[in-house]
Motif scaffolding. Structure first.
Motif, PDB file in Angstrom:
ATOM      1  N   ASP A 185       0.808  -1.224   0.000  1.00 55.58           N
ATOM      2  CA  ASP A 185       0.000   0.000   0.000  1.00 55.58           C
ATOM      3  C   ASP A 185       0.839   1.271   0.000  1.00 55.58           C
ATOM      4  O   ASP A 185       0.309   2.371  -0.206  1.00 55.58           O
ATOM      5  N   ALA A 188       0.844   3.766  -3.152  1.00 51.58           N
ATOM      6  CA  ALA A 188      -0.439   4.455  -3.360  1.00 51.58           C
ATOM      7  C   ALA A 188      -0.627   5.572  -2.342  1.00 51.58           C
ATOM      8  O   ALA A 188      -1.141   6.657  -2.667  1.00 51.58           O
ATOM      9  N   VAL A 189      -0.202   5.341  -1.094  1.00 49.68           N
ATOM     10  CA  VAL A 189      -0.328   6.369  -0.065  1.00 49.68           C
ATOM     11  C   VAL A 189       0.558   7.563  -0.403  1.00 49.68           C
ATOM     12  O   VAL A 189       0.144   8.717  -0.282  1.00 49.68           O
ATOM     13  N   ALA A 192      -0.925   9.584  -3.361  1.00 54.06           N
ATOM     14  CA  ALA A 192      -2.111  10.355  -2.968  1.00 54.06           C
ATOM     15  C   ALA A 192      -1.717  11.581  -2.155  1.00 54.06           C
ATOM     16  O   ALA A 192      -2.260  12.675  -2.348  1.00 54.06           O
ATOM     17  N   GLN A 193      -0.748  11.392  -1.255  1.00 49.34           N
ATOM     18  CA  GLN A 193      -0.347  12.531  -0.423  1.00 49.34           C
ATOM     19  C   GLN A 193       0.353  13.600  -1.253  1.00 49.34           C
ATOM     20  O   GLN A 193       0.083  14.793  -1.105  1.00 49.34           O
ATOM     21  N   ALA A 195       0.004  14.231  -4.379  1.00 52.49           N
ATOM     22  CA  ALA A 195      -0.988  14.907  -5.225  1.00 52.49           C
ATOM     23  C   ALA A 195      -1.746  15.960  -4.429  1.00 52.49           C
ATOM     24  O   ALA A 195      -2.006  17.067  -4.914  1.00 52.49           O
ATOM     25  N   SER A 196      -2.102  15.650  -3.173  1.00 52.85           N
ATOM     26  CA  SER A 196      -2.799  16.622  -2.340  1.00 52.85           C
ATOM     27  C   SER A 196      -1.908  17.801  -2.002  1.00 52.85           C
ATOM     28  O   SER A 196      -2.343  18.953  -2.009  1.00 52.85           O
ATOM     29  N   HIS A 203      -7.695  14.322   0.204  1.00 55.09           N
ATOM     30  CA  HIS A 203      -7.663  12.994  -0.395  1.00 55.09           C
ATOM     31  C   HIS A 203      -8.133  11.953   0.604  1.00 55.09           C
ATOM     32  O   HIS A 203      -8.198  12.200   1.813  1.00 55.09           O
ATOM     33  N   ASN A 204      -8.445  10.780   0.075  1.00 57.20           N
ATOM     34  CA  ASN A 204      -9.035   9.715   0.886  1.00 57.20           C
ATOM     35  C   ASN A 204      -8.511   8.392   0.339  1.00 57.20           C
ATOM     36  O   ASN A 204      -8.789   8.028  -0.807  1.00 57.20           O
ATOM     37  N   VAL A 205      -7.713   7.670   1.137  1.00 53.03           N
ATOM     38  CA  VAL A 205      -7.172   6.390   0.694  1.00 53.03           C
ATOM     39  C   VAL A 205      -7.370   5.364   1.801  1.00 53.03           C
ATOM     40  O   VAL A 205      -7.527   5.712   2.970  1.00 53.03           O
ATOM     41  N   THR A 207      -5.527   2.013   3.543  1.00 58.87           N
ATOM     42  CA  THR A 207      -4.225   1.364   3.639  1.00 58.87           C
ATOM     43  C   THR A 207      -4.180   0.547   4.911  1.00 58.87           C
ATOM     44  O   THR A 207      -5.046   0.668   5.785  1.00 58.87           O
ATOM     45  N   ARG A 222      -7.879   9.997   5.749  1.00 60.66           N
ATOM     46  CA  ARG A 222      -8.463  11.193   5.136  1.00 60.66           C
ATOM     47  C   ARG A 222      -7.523  12.363   5.388  1.00 60.66           C
ATOM     48  O   ARG A 222      -7.258  12.707   6.541  1.00 60.66           O
TER      49      ARG A 222
END
Length: 745
Positions: A185, A188-189, A192-193, A195-196, A203-205, A207, A222
């Motif tokens: 995971d 992906a974490v 996402a971070q 990108a935010s 963002h919301n993932v 994991t 979140r």
């Protein structure tokens, strides 16, 4: 019971969240007990498409659109929506939907759970509205929280985060390489971070986090930004919501052959079940590990041995009442941990019913609330200390919502105003308590608030029902954390005792000053008499001698001439004495410096504030902004300002039919000068004697020496300035003004 398949409906009914299943085309065919309890609808009216009735009308179109997309994708998904509770109240949920497939991969059913995110979203909204203390925010959220800088550096974590990972703050800062996130995971974490951080969007993932004991748990992470008033990002907050239970519920629903005990044993909570008669039947491993005992030791009522002796009777009473009512219930008690320490737990239990509604078993969970209990106790102690401190300091605090008129008072403020504690406080009640002579101060304060001043301050008197008088000092500050709403937070301090001490000190100082003034005046009079009497005596003696010499036969002309010359000499000597006295009051050593006239005047007003308050004189200051500096000797000019203020206060000492108001203001003149004016509402003066006011030893006071204005004018003129007096065009009083040249002008 090993090897037996478990009815998914029973499993879903045992969950503590709302859950449901649907056919492959999306038609709902089952809802669990939690759904029925929340919506107030049973299976017959909640199945198929009728569940739309409990969905917010504003959210229904988006829900249907999102549901259609999930059905079309044949992949898990989630939908935010507001659902109506049985009492008509709407709460926010996140619907998590997952497909169940057969051995060939075909979807045979859809399973969903409803996560109540109302409290979480309210917390998120509150964080956006208010700039609270960072540590307080972090610690108040009941889930693991990480705070990062706008660039992504870890700045803080709450206690739950540290306890979960079992690592120090410095270790947790290296979260990318520390092995805290499941390797599958991690990428992906990070994506996402980043990108935010780049876009500023939340963002919301999902994991898996590794716990301190090495096990992984699923979390819904979140991330959302905390922005300042200018829209810039101040901090990033990452809330990790434990969704392990829901994940495991999905696994259980997808693979019903797994034994229920294995699932429950993996949950990080003290879970148990009891027979219909209330005897304990099952305890998960977490429960047994906490107690440090075996299943046989706690079965039936063996678990009661771990309850604190002081709590056993109360807990058993609640348990008996819950079983009799056949309804869910809760109680609080302390449980003994394996290491000998007692901790507070919240016992929650719900009945499991068969298809006919008959209770067949009880399920329960014990939630550790020891930290909350300690926090509540600490809060109670803090509130008690605050109340005691306010009582000792004779100080109370308040809040005032100006637009709604709502006023909240502390207990000590009720005591100061002698209002019945807990009664509604209104502006009219407060003003009615003001001393009649100070009511104008109340309206002046209200005027400042209506203008929206950021800070307000006032000192006034209260007239109590027994006719006693209290002095109060009020300080208020406009709260800025709620734009568009005018709210003032402040304190009111009972300064009656201090005021009485100040008045006693001022009286003693005044009496001492009066004695010193009389003594100085006597010494000055004796000195003047001594200096002037000598030449006057010589003049009289010489004049008598001259007359005798002229009256002689024959007249002694030469002797008379010599005597006249001595008379002239003594006359000049008397003139020199007068000149020296004039110089005593007019000559000053002037040291020019650049001075802010308004700031200098503020210092004098502050210095004289207690005397002005004692004389019941209210001062209105109007100091113009951006005035140029003047060139003067600061100390000498302060003496002039003090004399003008003192004269203005004395002029109003006999005024009782109108407020004793004084104004002091500064303004720029067109000829390169800066003016300061002091105006009073006193008895004024005779316009025919305007210039005489500045003559030495001329006074309109019964106890005045008549040298204050003379000295003040000589000081101002020595600075190339002017000092004059004038009467207002309308109304009583008088004004005295002086102007000084701009420094370097």
């Amino acid at each position: 019971m090993m090897g037996l398949a478990i009815d998914p409906g029973i499993v879903l009914d045992a969950l503590s969240v709302m859950a449901w299943t649907a056919l492959p085309d999306g038609r709902v065919d089952f809802v669990n007990r939690k759904w029925s309890e929340y919506t107030g609808r049973v299976l017959g009216t909640s199945s198929d498409w009728q569940w739309r009735d409990v969905t917010s009308a504003d959210d229904l179109p988006k829900l249907l659109e999102r549901q259609t997309a999930i059905l079309a994708s044949a992949e898990p998904g989630e939908i935010p929506v507001r659902l109506r509770r049985f009492d008509g109240q709407y709460r926010r949920f996140v619907l998590q939907i997952s497909p169940l497939r057969d051995a060939e991969g075909r979807i045979v059913r859809w399973c969903g759970i409803c996560n109540d995110v109302e409290d979480l979203q309210r917390a998120e909204e509150a964080l956006k509205r208010r700039e609270l203390d960072l540590q307080l925010i972090v610690e108040s959220i009941p889930v693991p929280v990480t705070v990062m800088s706008p660039t992504g550096e870890v700045e803080a974590q709450n206690r739950l985060t540290s306890e979960y990972f079992g690592k120090s703050f410095e270790e947790l800062k290296a979260w990318r390489s520390g092995g805290f996130i499941h390797p599958e995971d991690l990428e992906a974490v990070i994506v996402a971070q980043e990108a935010s951080l780049a876009s500023g969007a939340a963002h919301n993932v999902e994991t898996r986090y590794r716990r301190a004991d090495g096990s992984y748990r699923w979390f819904n992470v979140r991330g959302f930004p905390l922005r300042g008033r200018d829209g810039g990002i101040l901090r990033w907050f990452f809330l990790s919501i434990d969704i392990e239970d829901s994940k495991r519920a999905e696994i259980t629903l997808a693979a019903s052959e797994r034994h229920l005990n294995e699932t429950i044993n993996a949950l990080p909570a003290l879970i148990w079940s009891a027979r219909l008669n209330g005897t304990g039947e099952f305890y998960n491993q977490h429960y047994l590990d906490y107690l440090g005992r075996t299943l046989s030791q706690v079965r039936d009522y063996g678990w009661m041995d771990s309850v604190h002796p002081d709590d056993r009777a109360g807990l058993m009473s609640v348990w008996s009442a819950v079983m009799a009512s056949q309804l869910p219930g809760a109680a609080e008690a302390r449980m003994l941990r394996y290491d000998g320490q007692y901790r507070w737990f919240l016992f929650r239990t719900s009945p499991l019913r068969d298809q006919h509604g008959k209770v067949v078993k009880w399920y329960g969970v014990n939630i550790d609330i020891d930290d909350r209990k300690r926090a509540e106790e600490e809060l109670r102690r803090s509130e008690a200390f605050l109340a005691e401190g306010q009582a000792l300091a004779r100080m109370g605090n308040f809040s005032w919502h100006v637009d709604t008129g709502e006023i909240a008072w502390s207990d000590q403020l009720y005591h100061i105003f002698e209002f019945e504690p807990g009664t509604t406080v209104t502006l009219d009640r407060i003003v009615a308590r003001y001393h009649p002579e100070d009511v104008g101060l109340a309206f002046q304060l209200i005027e400042q608030v209506q203008r929206g001043d950021s800070d307000v301050e006032s000192q006034y008197r209260l007239l109590m029902p027994d006719q006693s008088v209290k002095h109060v000092h009020l300080l208020g500050h406009r709260a800025t954390d709620r734009p568009g709403r005018r709210e003032y937070i402040g304190t009111a301090l009972d300064i009656s005792q201090r005021r009485r001490s100040e008045e006693a000190l001022a009286k003693a100082r005044s009496e001492l000053l009066n004695v010193a003034r009389i003594t100085s005046l006597g010494a000055l009079t004796a000195s003047i008499a001594h200096e002037v009497n000598q030449p006057l005596s010589g003049i009289v003696t010489n004049a008598s001698t001259c007359l005798r010499m002229l009256a002689a036969v024959p007249a002694n002309i030469e002797g008379a001439q010599e005597t006249a010359r001595r008379t002239i000499r003594d006359g000049n000597r008397a003139a020199d004495v007068i000149a020296r006295l004039r110089a005593l009051f007019s000559k000053r050593s002037v040291t020019l410096e650049a001075v802010d006239l308004g700031h200098t005047a503020r210092e004098v007003v502050a210095l004289m504030q207690s005397d002005l308050d004692r004389d019941r004189v209210s001062v209105r200051a109007e100091f113009a902004d951006g005035l140029p500096l003047v060139g003067c000797d600061r100390v000498q000019v302060q003496q002039v300002i003090m004399n003008l203020l003192r004269n203005a206060a004395d002029a109003m000492s006999s005024v009782d039919d109108r407020p004793r108001r004084m104004s002091i203001k500064t303004e720029a003149e067109s000829d390169g000068m800066v003016r300061l004016t002091v105006q009073d509402a006193g008895i004024g003066f005779d316009p025919q004697h305007t210039e005489r006011l500045f003559d030495a030893f001329y006074t309109t006071k019964n106890d005045g020496m008549g040298i204050g204005l003379a000295i003040s004018r000589s000081i101002i003129e020595s600075h190339n300035g002017r000092l004059w007096a004038a009467l207002p065009k309308e109304g009583p009083g008088a004004s005295f003004a002086f102007c000084l040249p701009i420094y370097g002008g």
